[in-house]
Scaffold this motif. Structure first.
Motif, mmCIF file in Angstrom:
data_model
loop_
_atom_site.group_PDB
_atom_site.id
_atom_site.type_symbol
_atom_site.label_atom_id
_atom_site.label_comp_id
_atom_site.label_asym_id
_atom_site.label_seq_id
_atom_site.Cartn_x
_atom_site.Cartn_y
_atom_site.Cartn_z
ATOM 1 N N GLY A 5 0.829 -1.251 0.003
ATOM 2 C CA GLY A 5 0.066 0.028 -0.017
ATOM 3 C C GLY A 5 0.848 1.079 0.026
ATOM 4 N N ARG A 6 0.261 2.248 0.452
ATOM 5 C CA ARG A 6 0.750 3.621 0.572
ATOM 6 C C ARG A 6 0.902 4.249 -0.830
ATOM 7 N NH1 ARG A 6 2.082 0.696 4.902
ATOM 8 N NH2 ARG A 6 3.028 -0.845 3.369
ATOM 9 N N ASP A 7 1.601 5.494 -0.839
ATOM 10 C CA ASP A 7 1.443 6.353 -2.211
ATOM 11 C C ASP A 7 2.778 6.217 -2.636
ATOM 12 O OD1 ASP A 7 0.161 7.615 -4.036
ATOM 13 O OD2 ASP A 7 0.417 9.550 -3.190
ATOM 14 N N HIS A 8 3.088 5.533 -3.644
ATOM 15 C CA HIS A 8 4.424 5.517 -4.410
ATOM 16 C C HIS A 8 4.467 4.920 -5.683
ATOM 17 C CE1 HIS A 8 5.278 1.395 -2.873
ATOM 18 N NE2 HIS A 8 4.698 1.610 -2.154
ATOM 19 N N GLY A 9 5.283 5.190 -6.537
ATOM 20 C CA GLY A 9 5.013 4.856 -7.670
ATOM 21 C C GLY A 9 4.727 3.505 -8.265
ATOM 22 N N ALA A 10 5.321 2.556 -7.543
ATOM 23 C CA ALA A 10 5.402 0.979 -8.045
ATOM 24 C C ALA A 10 3.873 0.792 -7.965
ATOM 25 C CB ALA A 10 6.174 0.219 -7.127
ATOM 26 N N ASN A 11 3.094 1.115 -6.945
ATOM 27 C CA ASN A 11 1.544 0.778 -7.165
ATOM 28 C C ASN A 11 1.019 1.499 -8.112
ATOM 29 O OD1 ASN A 11 1.594 -0.606 -4.638
ATOM 30 N ND2 ASN A 11 1.642 1.363 -3.247
ATOM 31 N N TYR A 12 1.126 2.699 -8.688
ATOM 32 C CA TYR A 12 0.958 2.862 -9.974
ATOM 33 C C TYR A 12 1.034 2.002 -11.098
ATOM 34 C CZ TYR A 12 -0.646 7.155 -7.163
ATOM 35 O OH TYR A 12 -1.245 7.972 -6.266
ATOM 36 N N GLU A 45 -4.711 5.429 -1.945
ATOM 37 C CA GLU A 45 -5.931 4.420 -2.263
ATOM 38 C C GLU A 45 -6.038 4.059 -3.595
ATOM 39 O OE1 GLU A 45 -7.178 2.980 0.181
ATOM 40 O OE2 GLU A 45 -6.618 4.063 1.959
ATOM 41 N N PRO A 46 -6.622 2.891 -3.810
ATOM 42 C CA PRO A 46 -6.801 1.550 -2.640
ATOM 43 C C PRO A 46 -5.414 1.270 -2.755
ATOM 44 C CG PRO A 46 -7.409 0.796 -5.088
ATOM 45 C CD PRO A 46 -6.880 2.311 -5.184
ATOM 46 N N TRP A 47 -5.198 0.196 -1.544
ATOM 47 C CA TRP A 47 -4.041 -0.331 -1.112
ATOM 48 C C TRP A 47 -4.112 -1.871 -1.827
ATOM 49 C CZ3 TRP A 47 -1.404 0.978 4.235
ATOM 50 C CH2 TRP A 47 -1.053 2.447 4.073
ATOM 51 N N PHE A 48 -3.058 -2.339 -2.267
ATOM 52 C CA PHE A 48 -3.084 -3.678 -2.565
ATOM 53 C C PHE A 48 -2.973 -4.606 -1.568
ATOM 54 C CE2 PHE A 48 -1.268 -2.096 -6.795
ATOM 55 C CZ PHE A 48 -2.360 -2.653 -7.801
ATOM 56 N N CYS A 49 -2.772 -4.328 -0.324
ATOM 57 C CA CYS A 49 -3.006 -5.418 0.636
ATOM 58 C C CYS A 49 -4.487 -6.070 1.001
ATOM 59 C CB CYS A 49 -2.488 -5.066 2.023
ATOM 60 S SG CYS A 49 -3.036 -3.527 2.657
ATOM 61 N N ASP A 50 -5.378 -5.186 0.655
ATOM 62 C CA ASP A 50 -6.858 -5.272 0.451
ATOM 63 C C ASP A 50 -7.356 -6.168 -0.680
ATOM 64 O OD1 ASP A 50 -7.455 -3.945 2.712
ATOM 65 O OD2 ASP A 50 -7.558 -2.162 1.757
ATOM 66 N N TYR A 51 -6.548 -6.681 -1.452
ATOM 67 C CA TYR A 51 -6.805 -7.433 -2.635
ATOM 68 C C TYR A 51 -6.267 -8.899 -2.619
ATOM 69 C CZ TYR A 51 -8.706 -3.083 -4.321
ATOM 70 O OH TYR A 51 -9.506 -2.049 -4.538
ATOM 71 N N GLY A 52 -5.582 -9.418 -1.540
ATOM 72 C CA GLY A 52 -4.875 -10.780 -1.344
ATOM 73 C C GLY A 52 -4.674 -10.848 0.054
#
Lengths: 472, 472
Positions: A108-115, A335-342
């Motif tokens: 989660g959190r706001d950083h490039g890799a999640n985008y 948001e959203p954080w990937f920890c909420d998807y697995g």
């Protein structure tokens, strides 16, 4: 040792060792054809035993070059077709360096890799023909993706499952004979039980939807709660595909969640015809499990769960205690954080290697490689049929060719001969076939998910099989 | 584009780009202190959108340097203490290169990487004080390891679970108040239900074993089947440790499987006193979940499940269909296969980065860094207590310091002020605290699992908090 503490690097010295490691890694990839699998030496345990004292980067790189690079699993070699294994990409080296430097935790959190992960999910969703807004997450592989999909499917029919557990509700799931073991392991893990994974007979290599309807009706009548049907896009033994449009119709009519195991076969979506059509209808599924580390060739591990309905995806996994509360701005945003998807809260960066591969080589190169792999399997089948004593185990549908080297022998003897040939060619470094059982015989099996394979490799491998078969 | 197909590399050109990527990655690590987290730009989605056409390695490396490296999650910065995140090691660059070149699938078969994983498992087992012959597997992290451990625990009391499912047996599990969400997610996933994870009160920050015995007896009387107690080595909020020897005694007396969540705290095993003693008794557990990507600092993702009894480990997961049959020699040899010890059939190479870190730096460097992190948390607590308006949320036990910047304000206002300060310091790049809730207030929280942090970093961060707190 001076300069090797964690805090105080001698950066100039370290840089030189990292460069040396890079050159050796590039050599390994460039010379893949000259470096087949070889047996590990008898003293490997001693070589790998972890020493108490710091060795420093120079010694460590020396050891990796001497003791690690040579004893790979063979799957980067152009004549490796064992199991269903990916062959790796040079772009993985670039992605691996950037990923190590960034060291993203993609929970989660706001950083490039999640985008970037969202970009990779969305690209994949579009290729699979799922609608915009469908949900997805990168995972280690199809096994994990299958667990995620099965749990979401279970939540659809049991809203209170997370709190109350499954209890005495007897859920039943359905899959064709020959379904991959990942589905079996998932229903075991979830506590559903493999007895409740009903195997549906195949007709012409595809799940018999009439039989499915009949078994579902019987189970309902017996008090079970049918909830899930698993379709296959690329069966592990033979590369067969269910009729996914027919299955989607059947699932809708029967009120079942349709999950598709597309571990490798999903990627026929970006192949040319006649292979693309094999996976027609896959975008109608409620969920798809697929791998990038097989037929998209990126390094291990990398798979994805795609779910048609984001709310159902979140319903199965979203949970954020106070120490993971989001924020409107700052690093806790995004948001959203990937920890909420697995399952995983800490997550590595798998997106970057997929993104780097697609950016570097472009989709057309993957289309060409995937289509080419199917063409090679067809060419292998033709060569098998041209050999008087060889015979196919089944027609080649996609990228998998199963055959016996000596169809003239008794089944038991054929099994011995085929197993022996597989081992001999592995050890000689000429080619890697794995084996499987068909019609009561062990057969040789080539699953071609290897962008380095060329027609000459197939010629050489079949010639080697013929040579060994003639020795019997 | 010429030279960018998957098959036909222009190796000289590619080599130059990989070298450029390596230099940029090394710069990023060397200059970690000058590169704090920064907000991602508003056009990040456009920057990461996957293009249809091949860009080639030069353009791709350009984009990674411009658009990927700068937007990291901040956790390689020396003043990052948010959540519990690892900080990455320079040795990860070396390991990542070798891992990409080898591209091992560590599900099974006979190749070096599996032997290395066994070496890493055995090293970890010994450090944790588990007996020789105990079993283990590398996974993405503690969440996965917890699922594996819970399933094995469930199999101990329900031998036919894999076939028959849990059915109407009401299994109950036990954990202290404050147990990490990973355990909750595991019992949800397995279909046990979070209502059946009973929270046991703490006494002095540790699970009350008398209360545990009482609740277990009540549940048994009510027809439940108690099977598992989860101890904590390093609680996520405060870094607290259960008395693991007392828990092991209680688990034995009550006939429960003892699992220990040691995600980060397990590594106090290799710290100096007084921290080492915190995890005394951990080796008596039936299973341990721990991470290397947190307090062993290696790159994401990397965790481990350790199980005392290999037979019980295999009983939960071993399953090999015909296409995965082993062989006495050749590539299909190399028993046992790791796919029989967890969920995944395809598995990436996590062993190499752990091995490379230990070889390069040596265990003593990790001991020093872990011990030093605890000392820094204690120093931070002392600085907090020296500030007239700040107050600790709780005493510092290991590496986590929770505090409020303005204890003079009403709880609601404190929450606002602390959350605001966390965000402001994240955005200014001065320091990353995360937040948690304690006594009805949002507080600042530093979990120090960062080998780059020095005393001056703590001084600067607390000064920045004081500055912001004074503005209110």
């Amino acid at each position: 040792m001076a300069g090797t503490g964690i805090k105080t690097q001698d950066w100039a010295a370290f840089r030189a060792e990292a460069q040396r490691m890079l050159e050796a890694a590039l050599d390994q990839m460039q010379e893949a054809a000259e470096r087949p699998w070889q047996p590990v030496p008898g003293d490997i345990d001693a070589r790998y035993a972890i020493r108490a004292e710091a060795q420093g980067p120079e010694q460590t790189v020396d050891r990796i070059i001497a003791d690690v690079l040579p004893y790979h699993g063979g799957n980067i070699h152009p004549r490796f077709w064992g199991w269903v294994q990916g062959s790796g990409l040079a772009s993985d080296l670039i992605a691996a360096l950037a990923a190590a430097a960034v060291n993203a935790n993609m929970g989660g959190r706001d950083h490039g890799a999640n985008y970037m992960e969202r970009a990779v999910v969305d690209w994949t969703r579009a290729k699979m023909g799922m609608p915009e807004g469908a949900s997805g997450i990168l995972v280690t592989g199809t096994s994990q993706a299958t667990v995620i999909a099965c749990q979401a499917a279970r939540l659809r029919v049991m809203k209170d499952l997370r709190k109350q557990g499954q209890g005495d509700v007897r859920l039943t799931a359905y899959a064709g004979e020959g379904v991959h073991n990942a589905t079996l392991k998932a229903v075991e893990l979830l506590g559903i039980g493999s007895d409740n994974l009903r195997k549906v007979p195949l007709v012409g290599g595809q799940m018999d939807c009439a039989a499915l309807a009949r078994i579902v009706a019987e189970d309902r009548a017996a008090g079970a709660l049918p909830f899930l049907v698993v379709g296959t896009a690329g069966s592990v033994d033979l590369g067969l595909f269910d009729d996914l449009n027919a299955l989607a119709d059947a699932a809708a009519a029967l009120g079942l969640w349709l999950h598709v195991d597309g571990a490798f076969g999903a990627w026929t979506r970006i192949a040319d015809e006649p292979y693309r059509s094999l996976s027609d209808g896959i975008g109608r599924a409620d969920s798809i499990a697929l791998d990038f580390h097989k037929w998209m060739y990126v390094g291990y591990d990398c798979g994805m769960a795609l779910l048609r309905n984001e709310d159902e995806h979140r319903a199965a996994f979203a949970a954020r205690p106070s120490y993971l509360e989001g924020a409107e701005r700052g690093l806790a945003g995004g948001e959203p954080w990937f920890c909420d998807y697995g399952i995983d809260l800490s997550r590595g960066n798998r997106a970057l290697k997929v993104w780097t591969a697609l950016e570097t080589y472009g989709e057309a190169a993957f289309c060409e490689a995937i289509t080419g792999n199917c063409a090679l399997a067809a060419a292998m089948a033709a060569e098998v049929e041209a050999q008087p004593l060889m015979a196919l185990g089944a027609p080649v549908v996609s990228n998998i060719c199963v055959f016996t080297a000596r169809c003239d022998l008794a089944p038991e003897t054929q099994s011995q001969v085929n197993a022996e040939i597989a081992q001999t060619l592995q050890e000689s470094g000429e080619a890697v076939f794995s084996t499987t059982r068909m019609d009561g015989r062990v057969m040789l099996r080539a699953a071609i998910t290897n962008h380095r394979s060329r027609p000459a490799d197939v010629d050489a491998a079949i010639a080697a099989v013929a040579r060994e078969a003639a020795r019997v």
